[in-house]
Structure formats: structure tokens, C-alpha cells
Design an enzyme around this catalytic site. Sequence first.
Site, PDB file in Angstrom:
ATOM      1  N   ALA A  65      79.628 -29.586   5.102  1.00  0.00           N
ATOM      2  CA  ALA A  65      81.043 -29.396   4.785  1.00  0.00           C
ATOM      3  C   ALA A  65      81.577 -28.346   5.747  1.00  0.00           C
ATOM      4  O   ALA A  65      80.816 -27.542   6.296  1.00  0.00           O
ATOM      5  CB  ALA A  65      81.176 -28.928   3.342  1.00  0.00           C
ATOM      6  N   GLY A 108      76.632 -30.938   3.159  1.00  0.00           N
ATOM      7  CA  GLY A 108      77.492 -32.043   2.724  1.00  0.00           C
ATOM      8  C   GLY A 108      77.312 -33.297   3.567  1.00  0.00           C
ATOM      9  O   GLY A 108      77.533 -34.412   3.075  1.00  0.00           O
ATOM     10  N   GLU A 111      74.430 -34.936   2.053  1.00  0.00           N
ATOM     11  CA  GLU A 111      74.835 -35.436   0.731  1.00  0.00           C
ATOM     12  C   GLU A 111      75.687 -36.702   0.857  1.00  0.00           C
ATOM     13  O   GLU A 111      75.574 -37.623   0.048  1.00  0.00           O
ATOM     14  CB  GLU A 111      75.593 -34.344  -0.025  1.00  0.00           C
ATOM     15  CG  GLU A 111      74.706 -33.155  -0.314  1.00  0.00           C
ATOM     16  CD  GLU A 111      75.446 -32.041  -1.021  1.00  0.00           C
ATOM     17  OE1 GLU A 111      76.126 -31.266  -0.320  1.00  0.00           O
ATOM     18  OE2 GLU A 111      75.358 -31.960  -2.247  1.00  0.00           O
ATOM     19  N   GLU A 131      72.678 -25.027   1.914  1.00  0.00           N
ATOM     20  CA  GLU A 131      73.723 -24.287   1.197  1.00  0.00           C
ATOM     21  C   GLU A 131      73.231 -22.937   0.695  1.00  0.00           C
ATOM     22  O   GLU A 131      73.987 -21.962   0.661  1.00  0.00           O
ATOM     23  CB  GLU A 131      74.244 -25.130   0.019  1.00  0.00           C
ATOM     24  CG  GLU A 131      75.158 -26.289   0.415  1.00  0.00           C
ATOM     25  CD  GLU A 131      74.414 -27.588   0.731  1.00  0.00           C
ATOM     26  OE1 GLU A 131      73.175 -27.555   0.959  1.00  0.00           O
ATOM     27  OE2 GLU A 131      75.066 -28.652   0.755  1.00  0.00           O
TER      28      GLU A 131
HETATM   29  N1  CO8 Z   1      81.447 -26.195   9.402  1.00  0.00           N
HETATM   30  C1  CO8 Z   1      82.335 -25.823  10.344  1.00  0.00           C
HETATM   31  N2  CO8 Z   1      82.051 -25.804  11.658  1.00  0.00           N
HETATM   32  C2  CO8 Z   1      80.814 -26.185  12.035  1.00  0.00           C
HETATM   33  C3  CO8 Z   1      79.836 -26.580  11.110  1.00  0.00           C
HETATM   34  C4  CO8 Z   1      80.202 -26.586   9.738  1.00  0.00           C
HETATM   35  N3  CO8 Z   1      79.356 -26.985   8.751  1.00  0.00           N
HETATM   36  N4  CO8 Z   1      78.709 -26.879  11.779  1.00  0.00           N
HETATM   37  C5  CO8 Z   1      78.974 -26.687  13.079  1.00  0.00           C
HETATM   38  N5  CO8 Z   1      80.234 -26.267  13.236  1.00  0.00           N
HETATM   39  C6  CO8 Z   1      80.925 -25.944  14.480  1.00  0.00           C
HETATM   40  C7  CO8 Z   1      80.481 -24.591  15.024  1.00  0.00           C
HETATM   41  O1  CO8 Z   1      81.166 -23.542  14.363  1.00  0.00           O
HETATM   42  C8  CO8 Z   1      80.834 -24.738  16.484  1.00  0.00           C
HETATM   43  O2  CO8 Z   1      82.212 -24.528  16.638  1.00  0.00           O
HETATM   44  P1  CO8 Z   1      82.752 -23.523  17.795  1.00  0.00           P
HETATM   45  O3  CO8 Z   1      82.309 -24.195  19.079  1.00  0.00           O
HETATM   46  O4  CO8 Z   1      84.229 -23.525  17.592  1.00  0.00           O
HETATM   47  O5  CO8 Z   1      82.092 -22.212  17.553  1.00  0.00           O
HETATM   48  C9  CO8 Z   1      80.578 -26.218  16.756  1.00  0.00           C
HETATM   49  O6  CO8 Z   1      80.582 -26.862  15.492  1.00  0.00           O
HETATM   50  C10 CO8 Z   1      79.237 -26.470  17.410  1.00  0.00           C
HETATM   51  O7  CO8 Z   1      78.247 -25.855  16.612  1.00  0.00           O
HETATM   52  P2  CO8 Z   1      77.142 -24.852  17.210  1.00  0.00           P
HETATM   53  O8  CO8 Z   1      77.661 -24.130  18.399  1.00  0.00           O
HETATM   54  O9  CO8 Z   1      76.635 -24.020  16.063  1.00  0.00           O
HETATM   55  O10 CO8 Z   1      76.051 -25.925  17.691  1.00  0.00           O
HETATM   56  P3  CO8 Z   1      74.478 -25.723  17.820  1.00  0.00           P
HETATM   57  O11 CO8 Z   1      73.975 -26.939  18.482  1.00  0.00           O
HETATM   58  O12 CO8 Z   1      74.159 -24.382  18.394  1.00  0.00           O
HETATM   59  O13 CO8 Z   1      73.947 -25.686  16.270  1.00  0.00           O
HETATM   60  C11 CO8 Z   1      73.799 -26.465  13.994  1.00  0.00           C
HETATM   61  C12 CO8 Z   1      74.043 -26.826  15.483  1.00  0.00           C
HETATM   62  C13 CO8 Z   1      72.355 -26.021  13.787  1.00  0.00           C
HETATM   63  C14 CO8 Z   1      74.063 -27.726  13.186  1.00  0.00           C
HETATM   64  C15 CO8 Z   1      74.771 -25.337  13.567  1.00  0.00           C
HETATM   65  O14 CO8 Z   1      76.091 -25.675  13.970  1.00  0.00           O
HETATM   66  C16 CO8 Z   1      74.795 -25.058  12.096  1.00  0.00           C
HETATM   67  O15 CO8 Z   1      73.896 -24.437  11.575  1.00  0.00           O
HETATM   68  N6  CO8 Z   1      75.861 -25.514  11.394  1.00  0.00           N
HETATM   69  C17 CO8 Z   1      76.057 -25.241   9.986  1.00  0.00           C
HETATM   70  C18 CO8 Z   1      75.137 -26.072   9.125  1.00  0.00           C
HETATM   71  C19 CO8 Z   1      75.340 -25.781   7.660  1.00  0.00           C
HETATM   72  O16 CO8 Z   1      75.078 -24.705   7.170  1.00  0.00           O
HETATM   73  N7  CO8 Z   1      75.813 -26.797   6.892  1.00  0.00           N
HETATM   74  C20 CO8 Z   1      76.018 -26.686   5.484  1.00  0.00           C
HETATM   75  C21 CO8 Z   1      77.423 -26.302   5.188  1.00  0.00           C
HETATM   76  S1  CO8 Z   1      77.674 -25.959   3.445  1.00  0.00           S
HETATM   77  C22 CO8 Z   1      77.886 -27.491   2.752  1.00  0.00           C
HETATM   78  O17 CO8 Z   1      77.757 -28.476   3.402  1.00  0.00           O
HETATM   79  C23 CO8 Z   1      78.276 -27.501   1.310  1.00  0.00           C
HETATM   80  C24 CO8 Z   1      78.405 -28.930   0.798  1.00  0.00           C
HETATM   81  C25 CO8 Z   1      79.214 -28.970  -0.454  1.00  0.00           C
HETATM   82  C26 CO8 Z   1      79.574 -30.388  -0.882  1.00  0.00           C
HETATM   83  C27 CO8 Z   1      80.228 -31.185   0.196  1.00  0.00           C
HETATM   84  C28 CO8 Z   1      80.258 -32.654  -0.065  1.00  0.00           C
HETATM   85  C29 CO8 Z   1      80.750 -33.455   1.103  1.00  0.00           C
END
Ligand code: CO8
Length: 256
Positions: A65, A108, A111, A131
Site C-alpha cells: 500500500a 498490500g 494481499e 507491515e
Molecule cells: N509506498 C509508497 N512508495 C513506495 C512504496 C510504498 N509501499 N514502495 C516503494 N515506493 C517508492 C519509493 O519511495 C521510491 O520513491 P522515490 O523514488 O520517490 O523515493 C520508489 O518507489 C522506488 O523505491 P526504492 O527506491 O525504495 O526502490 P528499491 O529498489 O531500492 O527498493 C523495495 C524496493 C525493497 C520494494 C522498497 O521500495 C520497499 O521496501 N518498499 C516498501 C515495501 C513495504 O514496506 N510495503 C508494505 C507497505 S504497508 C502495506 O502494504 C499495508 C497494507 C494494508 C492493506 C492494503 C490492502 C491493499
Amino acid sequence: MSYQHIRVERDGAVGLIVLDRPQALNALNSALLEELNRALDAFEHDREIGCVLLSGSDKAFAAGADIREMVGLHFPDSYLEEFFAGVDRVAARRKPVIAAVAGYALGGGFELALACDFIIAADNARFALPEITLGVLPGGGGTQRLARLVGRAKAMEMTLTGRQFDAAEAERCGVVARVVPLAELQATALDTARQIAARSRTAVLMIKECIQRCDESSLAEGLRFERRLFHAAFATADQKEGMGAFLEKRPAQFQR
Ligand code: CO8
């Protein structure tokens, strides 16, 4: 219909939806989920469509998400708006929805894939429910659907640590139906969707309805439900056609 965060196409009787927010690794925000359900609604009502294929990019199915959208969220708003209930609407579809997952399927994003009927994964797929590392918990059905697939111990370990696991482990523990090389993912998933879309629509929907019942009913109740739908299938022209075609040694032509 115009979409900002997804691409919607069709391939014969298969509806194609591609998550398309590359700048955020397809992170799911409310607008994207709304568009996704709008596209699914359209395919659900389209008699030509027999199966839907949902995919992302080679790098990410969806990296969760959208954390930017969630960071300032407060309880009353999330509660009143049923924040992210859109995932339940994906799971409640009657036509089959296949998730083709390459790269990250996190939080998400994972999910959402679990809310589809089955996942075909590329060998570069990475799954996790991270999460817990953000101070929250899965909110799109992760604890419930993952536990039903992999069992209590593994679901506890995966959700309490938030660790990533690869496609091979996902296949071993029943999270994904198949793993294929990345270069073959789209073709394999499309071929699978085409096969399903070419079958008797009634039988396809009945099978999906029976398997959805698994999660909600006792074995005895589920068996009874399956038997009733099995009997009902003999009221369809597709049953006569399917069995007749087998005996006449020709391909079946099911109704649309
Ligand atoms: N939300 C917002 N932005 C994101 C997300 C995210 N989940 N994931 C990546 N991005 C963005 C980054 O902020 C970055 O943006 P910017 O260039 O503007 O800084 C861009 O995408 C590229 O990401 P990275 O530079 O981090 O890319 P890497 O290749 O270095 O890393 C990863 C990739 C490992 C996937 C890393 O981006 C990461 O850890 N992302 C977050 C993963 C995460 O924690 N996901 C869980 C989120 S919580 C959740 O999903 C709750 C669900 C609730 C229910 C939802 C039902 C649909």
C-alpha cells in the site's frame, strides 16, 4: 473509460489489467484500487470476458500500500471510509482473476495477489507481509488468507518477522500455483487465462463458487453445496455439448 494508475486491455475473452505506477513500484493508493475495481466491474458485466489477468511490471507486481498516502492517516477516517476495503471487492468477483506476479509483491501488493484466485509467479518474485516493520499489521486480508494457505506456524513467522521469501519457497508452501522464468510469465499466464475463458462459463463460475465456499463452511456443508451445483450443471447446454463433444471426438464449443 480512462485510467491513470492502471492499463486495461483485452485479448479475446481475457480481460487484462496492468498496475501502472512505475514511479512508486506500483504501490497501491485509494485511487488505484478504485480504478482496479472499476475495471473489474466492467469485465464482470462483459459477456465476452471469461477470465481476468492482473499483472504489474517485471520489477514489481506492487510494493505494498502507498506509505505516503497512509503516513498521515488517522483512525476515524480510515474506519469511516473503510480504507482499503477495495481488496475485499477484488476477492468477491465471480469470474476468475489470475495474478501474474513478477518482482516485489509486498504488503498490500501481496494481499492483492492473495485476493485473486491463484498466483502464477516469475522466478524473480519476492513476497512478504512487512507491515510489522512499519508498526502496523496486514489490512488487506493477509493474516487470514496467508494462514489458510501456509498454515499457522509459517503464517505467524512470516507476518511477525515480515521477512521476504522467494518464488521457490512460495511454491513449496502453496502460496503460488506455478513458477516460471520471468521471460515466460506473461505468455504462460495469458495461455492459462485463455484456457479458462474458453471453457463453459457456467462451470467455471460454479467451480470458483465452490472453492470460495471452502473458507466459509464445514466440509459437510461444502460437499453438499458442490453436489447441488454439480446436479445443476446437468441443466446446462454446456454439459450436453461438453460430454457430447468428447464422445464424438471433437472439440467442445461452449456457449457465451
Ligand atoms: N509506498 C509508497 N512508495 C513506495 C512504496 C510504498 N509501499 N514502495 C516503494 N515506493 C517508492 C519509493 O519511495 C521510491 O520513491 P522515490 O523514488 O520517490 O523515493 C520508489 O518507489 C522506488 O523505491 P526504492 O527506491 O525504495 O526502490 P528499491 O529498489 O531500492 O527498493 C523495495 C524496493 C525493497 C520494494 C522498497 O521500495 C520497499 O521496501 N518498499 C516498501 C515495501 C513495504 O514496506 N510495503 C508494505 C507497505 S504497508 C502495506 O502494504 C499495508 C497494507 C494494508 C492493506 C492494503 C490492502 C491493499
